[in-house]
Design a protein around this motif. Sequence first.
Motif, PDB file in Angstrom:
ATOM      1  N   HIS B 127      20.221  12.630  19.785  1.00 44.82           N
ATOM      2  CA  HIS B 127      19.772  11.283  19.424  1.00 44.82           C
ATOM      3  C   HIS B 127      19.789  10.418  20.674  1.00 44.82           C
ATOM      4  O   HIS B 127      20.797  10.366  21.379  1.00 44.82           O
ATOM      5  N   TYR B 128      18.651   9.802  20.949  1.00 41.64           N
ATOM      6  CA  TYR B 128      18.511   8.930  22.119  1.00 41.64           C
ATOM      7  C   TYR B 128      18.487   7.477  21.655  1.00 41.64           C
ATOM      8  O   TYR B 128      18.516   7.192  20.465  1.00 41.64           O
ATOM      9  N   GLU B 129      18.389   6.580  22.634  1.00 40.96           N
ATOM     10  CA  GLU B 129      18.329   5.164  22.255  1.00 40.96           C
ATOM     11  C   GLU B 129      17.050   4.862  21.468  1.00 40.96           C
ATOM     12  O   GLU B 129      17.012   3.951  20.661  1.00 40.96           O
ATOM     13  N   ASP B 130      16.011   5.693  21.706  1.00 41.60           N
ATOM     14  CA  ASP B 130      14.711   5.396  21.088  1.00 41.60           C
ATOM     15  C   ASP B 130      14.115   6.604  20.377  1.00 41.60           C
ATOM     16  O   ASP B 130      12.916   6.825  20.404  1.00 41.60           O
ATOM     17  N   GLY B 131      14.959   7.409  19.748  1.00 45.64           N
ATOM     18  CA  GLY B 131      14.406   8.553  19.023  1.00 45.64           C
ATOM     19  C   GLY B 131      15.372   9.719  19.001  1.00 45.64           C
ATOM     20  O   GLY B 131      16.552   9.554  19.307  1.00 45.64           O
ATOM     21  N   ALA B 132      14.863  10.882  18.632  1.00 44.88           N
ATOM     22  CA  ALA B 132      15.709  12.071  18.537  1.00 44.88           C
ATOM     23  C   ALA B 132      14.837  13.297  18.708  1.00 44.88           C
ATOM     24  O   ALA B 132      13.623  13.241  18.500  1.00 44.88           O
ATOM     25  N   ALA B 133      15.453  14.413  19.114  1.00 44.09           N
ATOM     26  CA  ALA B 133      14.694  15.654  19.285  1.00 44.09           C
ATOM     27  C   ALA B 133      15.578  16.853  19.026  1.00 44.09           C
ATOM     28  O   ALA B 133      16.749  16.870  19.414  1.00 44.09           O
ATOM     29  N   TRP B 134      14.991  17.864  18.355  1.00 44.56           N
ATOM     30  CA  TRP B 134      15.679  19.145  18.214  1.00 44.56           C
ATOM     31  C   TRP B 134      15.626  19.874  19.546  1.00 44.56           C
ATOM     32  O   TRP B 134      14.587  19.880  20.209  1.00 44.56           O
ATOM     33  N   ILE B 135      16.731  20.488  19.923  1.00 39.42           N
ATOM     34  CA  ILE B 135      16.761  21.322  21.117  1.00 39.42           C
ATOM     35  C   ILE B 135      16.559  22.765  20.653  1.00 39.42           C
ATOM     36  O   ILE B 135      17.143  23.185  19.651  1.00 39.42           O
ATOM     37  N   GLU B 136      15.705  23.496  21.362  1.00 37.83           N
ATOM     38  CA  GLU B 136      15.456  24.882  20.964  1.00 37.83           C
ATOM     39  C   GLU B 136      15.706  25.803  22.140  1.00 37.83           C
ATOM     40  O   GLU B 136      15.103  25.662  23.188  1.00 37.83           O
ATOM     41  N   GLY B 137      16.621  26.748  21.955  1.00 33.80           N
ATOM     42  CA  GLY B 137      17.005  27.677  23.014  1.00 33.80           C
ATOM     43  C   GLY B 137      18.035  27.040  23.927  1.00 33.80           C
ATOM     44  O   GLY B 137      18.272  25.833  23.879  1.00 33.80           O
ATOM     45  N   CYS B 138      18.674  27.885  24.732  1.00 28.65           N
ATOM     46  CA  CYS B 138      19.669  27.384  25.695  1.00 28.65           C
ATOM     47  C   CYS B 138      18.910  26.680  26.806  1.00 28.65           C
ATOM     48  O   CYS B 138      18.092  27.286  27.476  1.00 28.65           O
ATOM     49  N   THR B 139      19.181  25.413  26.986  1.00 28.42           N
ATOM     50  CA  THR B 139      18.400  24.652  27.956  1.00 28.42           C
ATOM     51  C   THR B 139      19.179  24.338  29.221  1.00 28.42           C
ATOM     52  O   THR B 139      18.671  23.726  30.137  1.00 28.42           O
ATOM     53  N   ASP B 140      20.436  24.736  29.270  1.00 30.72           N
ATOM     54  CA  ASP B 140      21.186  24.467  30.495  1.00 30.72           C
ATOM     55  C   ASP B 140      22.073  25.648  30.831  1.00 30.72           C
ATOM     56  O   ASP B 140      22.203  26.597  30.071  1.00 30.72           O
ATOM     57  N   ALA B 141      22.685  25.589  31.990  1.00 31.07           N
ATOM     58  CA  ALA B 141      23.430  26.746  32.479  1.00 31.07           C
ATOM     59  C   ALA B 141      24.839  26.818  31.919  1.00 31.07           C
ATOM     60  O   ALA B 141      25.396  27.891  31.779  1.00 31.07           O
ATOM     61  N   GLY B 142      25.410  25.704  31.593  1.00 31.75           N
ATOM     62  CA  GLY B 142      26.819  25.790  31.231  1.00 31.75           C
ATOM     63  C   GLY B 142      27.330  24.745  30.263  1.00 31.75           C
ATOM     64  O   GLY B 142      28.503  24.439  30.227  1.00 31.75           O
ATOM     65  N   GLY B 143      26.478  24.194  29.454  1.00 32.41           N
ATOM     66  CA  GLY B 143      26.939  23.145  28.560  1.00 32.41           C
ATOM     67  C   GLY B 143      27.518  23.690  27.289  1.00 32.41           C
ATOM     68  O   GLY B 143      28.044  22.962  26.509  1.00 32.41           O
TER      69      GLY B 143
END
Lengths: 76, 143
Positions: B127-143
């Motif tokens: 959730h952002y200040e102006d919307g929201a988005a589903w994340i699909e797949g691993c998008t970072d190295a270590g989160g």
Amino acid sequence: MLLFARYREAAGRAALEVDVPAGATLGQVWERVREQVPALRGEERPLLACDRAYSSADRVVSEGQEIAAFPPVSGG
Amino acid sequence: MSGLYRIEDGPIDPGEAIGAVGGPDRGAIATFTGTARDHHGGRRVVALEYQAYAPMAEEVLRAIGAEVAERFGTPHVAILHRIGRLAIGEASVVVAVAAAHRREALAGCAYAIERLKAMAPIWKREHYEDGAAWIEGCTDAGG
């Protein structure tokens, strides 16, 4: 067919019921779901599950099984 | 044999995971806690939301525990994953692996979180200040 995350949002519900002939595969069930939900038309390769285990699209489904489709996972 | 695998619609406690895996024949408990981060790809994130295919996810977590037992020789694994809406800083996932010695515990813990991210049917929505988005797949190295 149970739907999750963006697929659920696109369908506006958590599960869709579709009619398929006996001997249909998971992939064929997904085709029917896509026909019903225009926003999912471009989704040609979802992750699929049968009875709570990952399954391939060519798996034949039968009465009473729990089947699901969903986008790439992003837990953690 | 210990094992704790749960999708939880509410706060998760690293202490519960640690308590579930510890024992007198174990000299090490390694833990990983994933927490809700306030940014992603240069965008400010104000909250996170997780959805799971809970019964399948719990099966997958149990299978990951079995893989840890086979590869690292210890069956003492706990994996808790939260669903629902999280405030920034709250724990989204806790992994604890206990073993006789630290190397197996640390390696098993690292293995388990990587497998969870790749396999568990769980999805994150930012959730952002102006919307929201589903994340699909691993998008970072270590989160």
